[in-house]
Design an enzyme around this catalytic site. Structure first.
Site, PDB file in Angstrom:
ATOM      1  N   THR A  12       0.832  -1.205   0.000  1.00 24.37           N
ATOM      2  CA  THR A  12       0.000   0.000   0.000  1.00 24.37           C
ATOM      3  C   THR A  12       0.867   1.255   0.000  1.00 24.37           C
ATOM      4  O   THR A  12       0.500   2.291  -0.560  1.00 24.37           O
ATOM      5  CB  THR A  12      -0.926  -0.030   1.235  1.00 24.37           C
ATOM      6  OG1 THR A  12      -1.769  -1.171   1.116  1.00 24.37           O
ATOM      7  CG2 THR A  12      -1.780   1.215   1.329  1.00 24.37           C
ATOM      8  N   SER A  54       1.788  -7.570  -0.986  1.00 27.54           N
ATOM      9  CA  SER A  54       2.561  -8.644  -0.348  1.00 27.54           C
ATOM     10  C   SER A  54       1.859  -9.990  -0.444  1.00 27.54           C
ATOM     11  O   SER A  54       2.505 -11.030  -0.302  1.00 27.54           O
ATOM     12  CB  SER A  54       2.918  -8.283   1.092  1.00 27.54           C
ATOM     13  OG  SER A  54       1.771  -8.095   1.887  1.00 27.54           O
ATOM     14  N   THR A  87       1.949  -4.497   4.161  1.00 29.52           N
ATOM     15  CA  THR A  87       1.845  -4.810   5.589  1.00 29.52           C
ATOM     16  C   THR A  87       1.275  -6.200   5.859  1.00 29.52           C
ATOM     17  O   THR A  87       1.438  -6.730   6.955  1.00 29.52           O
ATOM     18  CB  THR A  87       0.964  -3.772   6.311  1.00 29.52           C
ATOM     19  OG1 THR A  87      -0.349  -3.808   5.747  1.00 29.52           O
ATOM     20  CG2 THR A  87       1.539  -2.384   6.194  1.00 29.52           C
ATOM     21  N   ASP A  88       0.610  -6.798   4.857  1.00 28.74           N
ATOM     22  CA  ASP A  88      -0.068  -8.082   5.116  1.00 28.74           C
ATOM     23  C   ASP A  88       0.893  -9.197   5.509  1.00 28.74           C
ATOM     24  O   ASP A  88       0.555 -10.063   6.320  1.00 28.74           O
ATOM     25  CB  ASP A  88      -0.883  -8.514   3.893  1.00 28.74           C
ATOM     26  CG  ASP A  88      -2.056  -7.588   3.633  1.00 28.74           C
ATOM     27  OD1 ASP A  88      -2.431  -6.824   4.546  1.00 28.74           O
ATOM     28  OD2 ASP A  88      -2.596  -7.615   2.510  1.00 28.74           O
TER      29      ASP A  88
HETATM   30  N1  ASP Z   1      -2.447  -5.145   0.514  1.00 25.69           N
HETATM   31  C1  ASP Z   1      -1.296  -4.497   1.038  1.00 25.69           C
HETATM   32  C2  ASP Z   1      -0.096  -5.403   0.999  1.00 25.69           C
HETATM   33  O1  ASP Z   1       0.587  -5.384   0.013  1.00 25.69           O
HETATM   34  C3  ASP Z   1      -1.568  -4.048   2.386  1.00 25.69           C
HETATM   35  C4  ASP Z   1      -0.564  -3.057   2.866  1.00 25.69           C
HETATM   36  O2  ASP Z   1       0.495  -2.864   2.314  1.00 25.69           O
HETATM   37  O3  ASP Z   1      -0.906  -2.443   3.867  1.00 25.69           O
HETATM   38  O4  ASP Z   1       0.191  -6.113   1.933  1.00 25.69           O
END
Ligand code: ASP
Length: 321
Positions: A12, A54, A87-88
């Protein structure tokens, strides 16, 4: 001035809304990040490793990212590394770096919960804080770190705890190591536990199962008998308990050489208890399971994949809790 290299991987942090996609997608480049970083923090370079959510990471992406971070911190002209990441699964990539890279230099993961097109995008604030930690002498020899909302967390301890909240990254058992203030980086405690597994690869045939009340052992047996799993991590109940009907299947799996690693589904704490009933912790010890000492299930899987990439995986796990 310290030299910090940013490895960008997407998430993100790198996303912005695109009408054609009807949502946010990763588009920001390393140059976009650099343009927003104050010049006086460090001598900052950027390397684009990828631009993926991710959830799209394969084990190959994960391994290659960790090898690139390892190669950078081995260089004299790099003082610290920042990794921007979705973050995932950030806690898994950060922990892989922590448990396989033998360095005193800071490797600092960060990301964002809001895309660049959202009000209150948190990406640049997190990136700047992460660079300041990567450039700080006080962050030496702490292992791999995650920096969000000015909090500094150990990769071994941190986990994503909320699906949308900005303050989602918490170290549920012991709290953050420190904080980034406007004038300096403050480390309040240093992790006592650091281990490095000299893995040369990740064993891919390692799985994670979460237990729930009344659940059948069928999926576990499928992994052992049909998938031929090399390792299975169990997120057991409470302090390390399984329904009693799971025990024969677990014992049989250990006997045929599958590494069974015990963690808890609770979210914090080691697995240990004093119970005498069937399926409690003592039975898992007697069955020959390995124990992950407070790691989350997903990190125990990362550790097991790395350990099975060495000659002596057993040496990296506790035999009782
Ligand atoms: N969907 C995103 C990811 O790539 C979520 C994030 O980065 O917060 O994990």
């Amino acid at each position: 001035m310290k030299h910090v290299t940013i490895l960008t991987t997407g998430g993100t942090m790198a996303m912005t809304h695109v009408d054609a996609a009807r949502g946010a997608v990763p588009l920001l480049t390393g140059a976009d990040f650099l343009a927003n970083v104050p010049r006086d923090l460090a001598d900052v370079r950027v390397e684009e490793v990828g631009n993926l959510p991710s959830a799209h990471f394969t084990l190959e992406h994960l391994w290659n990212l960790s090898r690139r971070a390892a190669a950078l911190v081995a260089r004299d002209d790099v003082d610290g590394v920042v990794v921007t990441h979705g973050t995932d699964t950030l806690d898994e990539s950060a922990y892989l770096c922590d448990v396989t890279i033998d360095t005193r230099k800071p490797i600092v993961f960060t990301g964002a919960m809001r895309a660049a097109s959202d009000a209150g995008y948190d990406g640049i604030a997190n990136l700047v804080a992460a660079i300041r930690v990567a450039a700080s002498d006080d962050a030496l020899a702490l292992g791999t770190l995650a920096v969000f909302n000015d909090e500094i967390h150990a990769a071994r301890e941190v986990t994503k705890t909320h699906t949308t909240a900005l303050e989602t990254f918490l170290s549920t058992e012991w709290g953050p190591l420190g904080r980034v203030y406007a004038d300096r980086v403050v480390i309040a405690r240093r992790p006592t536990r650091r281990e490095v597994i000299p893995a040369t690869r990740l064993e891919p045939n390692v799985h994670l199962l979460k237990l729930a009340v009344g659940m059948s052992e069928g999926l576990f047996e499928y992994l052992v008998d049909v998938v031929g799993a090399r390792g299975i991590v169990l997120e057991t109940l409470g302090g390390g308990r399984v329904p009693p009907w799971w025990l024969p299947a677990i014992e049989r799996a250990v006997q045929v050489g599958v590494a069974i690693v015990i963690t808890s589904r609770v979210g914090a704490g080691r697995t240990v208890d004093h119970y005498g009933y069937a399926g409690a912790h003592r039975d898992l010890v007697n069955a020959g399971c390995w124990f992950a000492e407070g790691l989350s299930g997903q990190k125990a899987r990362v550790k097991l994949m790395a350990a099975l990439g060495t000659e002596n995986a057993r040496a990296y796990f506790d035999n009782a809790g």
